[in-house]
Write a protein that holds these residues in place. Sequence first.
Motif, short mmCIF file in Angstrom:
data_model
loop_
_atom_site.label_atom_id
_atom_site.label_comp_id
_atom_site.label_asym_id
_atom_site.label_seq_id
_atom_site.Cartn_x
_atom_site.Cartn_y
_atom_site.Cartn_z
N LEU A 172 -66.36 10.50 19.64
CA LEU A 172 -65.44 10.43 20.77
C LEU A 172 -64.03 10.86 20.33
O LEU A 172 -63.59 10.51 19.23
CB LEU A 172 -65.35 9.01 21.33
CG LEU A 172 -66.58 8.44 22.04
CD1 LEU A 172 -66.26 7.04 22.53
CD2 LEU A 172 -66.99 9.32 23.20
N GLU A 173 -63.36 11.58 21.18
CA GLU A 173 -61.97 11.93 20.92
C GLU A 173 -61.08 10.88 21.58
O GLU A 173 -60.63 11.03 22.72
CB GLU A 173 -61.67 13.34 21.46
CG GLU A 173 -62.43 14.43 20.72
CD GLU A 173 -62.06 15.83 21.21
OE1 GLU A 173 -61.14 15.94 22.05
OE2 GLU A 173 -62.69 16.78 20.74
N VAL A 174 -60.86 9.81 20.85
CA VAL A 174 -60.09 8.68 21.38
C VAL A 174 -58.60 9.00 21.25
O VAL A 174 -58.15 9.42 20.18
CB VAL A 174 -60.42 7.38 20.62
CG1 VAL A 174 -59.64 6.20 21.20
CG2 VAL A 174 -61.92 7.11 20.66
N PRO A 175 -57.82 8.81 22.32
CA PRO A 175 -56.38 9.07 22.23
C PRO A 175 -55.73 8.28 21.09
O PRO A 175 -56.10 7.12 20.85
CB PRO A 175 -55.85 8.61 23.60
CG PRO A 175 -57.03 8.74 24.51
CD PRO A 175 -58.22 8.41 23.67
N ARG A 176 -54.79 8.91 20.42
CA ARG A 176 -54.12 8.28 19.28
C ARG A 176 -53.53 6.92 19.66
O ARG A 176 -53.61 5.96 18.88
CB ARG A 176 -53.02 9.21 18.75
CG ARG A 176 -52.16 8.59 17.66
CD ARG A 176 -51.16 9.60 17.10
NE ARG A 176 -50.13 8.95 16.31
CZ ARG A 176 -50.31 8.48 15.08
NH1 ARG A 176 -51.49 8.59 14.50
NH2 ARG A 176 -49.33 7.90 14.42
N GLN A 177 -52.96 6.83 20.84
CA GLN A 177 -52.33 5.58 21.26
C GLN A 177 -53.34 4.43 21.31
O GLN A 177 -53.03 3.30 20.93
CB GLN A 177 -51.68 5.76 22.64
CG GLN A 177 -50.86 4.58 23.11
CD GLN A 177 -50.18 4.83 24.44
OE1 GLN A 177 -50.37 5.87 25.05
NE2 GLN A 177 -49.39 3.87 24.89
N GLN A 178 -54.57 4.73 21.75
CA GLN A 178 -55.60 3.68 21.82
C GLN A 178 -56.05 3.28 20.42
O GLN A 178 -56.26 2.09 20.14
CB GLN A 178 -56.78 4.18 22.65
CG GLN A 178 -56.47 4.34 24.13
CD GLN A 178 -57.69 4.71 24.95
OE1 GLN A 178 -58.75 5.04 24.40
NE2 GLN A 178 -57.56 4.66 26.26
N VAL A 179 -56.24 4.27 19.54
CA VAL A 179 -56.63 3.95 18.16
C VAL A 179 -55.57 3.07 17.50
O VAL A 179 -55.87 2.06 16.86
CB VAL A 179 -56.84 5.24 17.34
CG1 VAL A 179 -57.06 4.91 15.86
CG2 VAL A 179 -58.03 6.02 17.87
N GLN A 180 -54.30 3.45 17.66
CA GLN A 180 -53.21 2.69 17.07
C GLN A 180 -53.17 1.26 17.62
O GLN A 180 -52.90 0.31 16.89
CB GLN A 180 -51.87 3.39 17.33
CG GLN A 180 -51.73 4.76 16.70
CD GLN A 180 -51.66 4.71 15.18
OE1 GLN A 180 -51.17 3.75 14.61
NE2 GLN A 180 -52.17 5.73 14.52
N ALA A 181 -53.46 1.11 18.91
CA ALA A 181 -53.45 -0.21 19.53
C ALA A 181 -54.56 -1.10 18.95
O ALA A 181 -54.34 -2.29 18.68
CB ALA A 181 -53.61 -0.09 21.05
N LEU A 182 -55.74 -0.53 18.76
CA LEU A 182 -56.85 -1.30 18.19
C LEU A 182 -56.58 -1.67 16.74
O LEU A 182 -56.87 -2.79 16.30
CB LEU A 182 -58.16 -0.51 18.32
CG LEU A 182 -58.67 -0.29 19.74
CD1 LEU A 182 -59.90 0.61 19.74
CD2 LEU A 182 -59.00 -1.63 20.41
N VAL A 183 -56.04 -0.73 15.97
CA VAL A 183 -55.71 -1.02 14.57
C VAL A 183 -54.62 -2.09 14.49
O VAL A 183 -54.69 -3.01 13.66
CB VAL A 183 -55.26 0.26 13.83
CG1 VAL A 183 -54.75 -0.08 12.43
CG2 VAL A 183 -56.42 1.25 13.73
N ALA A 184 -53.62 -2.00 15.35
CA ALA A 184 -52.55 -3.00 15.35
C ALA A 184 -53.10 -4.38 15.67
O ALA A 184 -52.68 -5.38 15.07
CB ALA A 184 -51.48 -2.60 16.36
N ALA A 185 -54.04 -4.45 16.61
CA ALA A 185 -54.65 -5.74 16.94
C ALA A 185 -55.43 -6.29 15.75
O ALA A 185 -55.40 -7.50 15.47
CB ALA A 185 -55.57 -5.58 18.15
N LEU A 186 -56.14 -5.41 15.04
CA LEU A 186 -56.87 -5.84 13.85
C LEU A 186 -55.90 -6.31 12.76
O LEU A 186 -56.18 -7.28 12.05
CB LEU A 186 -57.74 -4.71 13.32
CG LEU A 186 -58.60 -5.07 12.10
CD1 LEU A 186 -59.74 -5.98 12.53
CD2 LEU A 186 -59.17 -3.83 11.43
N MET A 187 -54.77 -5.62 12.63
CA MET A 187 -53.77 -6.01 11.65
C MET A 187 -53.32 -7.46 11.86
O MET A 187 -53.12 -8.21 10.91
CB MET A 187 -52.56 -5.08 11.74
CG MET A 187 -52.77 -3.70 11.16
SD MET A 187 -52.70 -3.73 9.36
CE MET A 187 -50.96 -4.12 9.12
#
Length: 371
Positions: A172-187
């Motif tokens: 999937l070509e997930v928008p960068r903003q969504q990837v960053q949001a998920l990584v930030a939540a994991l952080m």
Amino acid sequence: ECSPWALANIVWACGKFAHAEAPLLDACLARLTASSELSPQACSNAMYAAAPLWDSDYRISEVQAQQLVAALVQRREEADPQHPANTLWAAATMGLQVPLQQAHALVAALVQKREEAKPQALANTLWAAATMGLHVPQQQAHALVAALVQKREEADPQALANTLWAAATMGLEVPRQQVQALVAALMQERGEANPQNLANTLWAVATMEQALEAGIWQLLLRTIVRKAPQAKPQHLSNVMWAAAKRKEDFVSARREQLAGAEAALLQLAVAITSEQVAAMKQQAVSNSLWALSELGLRPPQLTKRLGQAAHRLAPAMEPQHVSNTALALAKLGCGDGRLFAALVNAAGGSVERFSPQDVCNLCWAVAVADQ
């Protein structure tokens, strides 16, 4: 005399307590799948309970599983979002074949109710689809990812990591903003994350060619170092591979961030034990050596152990792993004549399977290593 609801609850209880009482389960599942009054929850509970019983050597038959799935599909409009999610998760966990039309119908049912779904249901559906190799329409897959991003504050580390892993696996070509949001939540929850959650997140980010700040790499790598004793070899190898794949993230970092990230990488390399290396499969060994060579890291104990593992695994190595291992060893300046001979012998036994690039890489590596 039991109702379908009661039968499903008996199966659910057996699964919950890993109680693989075969005669009881056989009787309950036979009665359950023969019923014409199955509720969505009964279908879901029976499938969901069968998955943990798989580890206790109790196997629900594929016919029974397909009957439960078919019954759920017929009543999917009445189902809660958790019901199709749990059913797909169970089928994927057990490696059962679900007819494509039925699998697509369950995914579509969840997409329609995604606003009501819990993060785990969304993540489990994406994970199941990726695990089963299900070709989910892009619009539906993106809708599930977007719904989870909206609920990310409620999601646990596994749901966040599984969503990223599934998105990467499905291409999937997930928008960068969504990837960053998920990584930030994991952080925010990295202390609660297990090594697999952390490794899958970094692997997914690298696979999707998404950039992370060096500071985020540093914090996640430090967390993995602390949890390294509990990590599986594949997870550690995936982290090293991901860091090498995204090495440009470190190049553009500020000096203090770069130093911190590089120090964390070296700490991770040193933390990998001899037992973990010995348990690595050929791809993990090859990827770990490739990662070290790309990152310019040469921890002596780890390179020695990986070289020993490569020598042991060489006869059964796939062509690409033979080539990549030899190339990495040459770049690292390690590996003796016996190891290179084992790799060349492995190539000689199946040279017709090697691509021209693999052959060139192997020849270059042997020449550079002067072996």
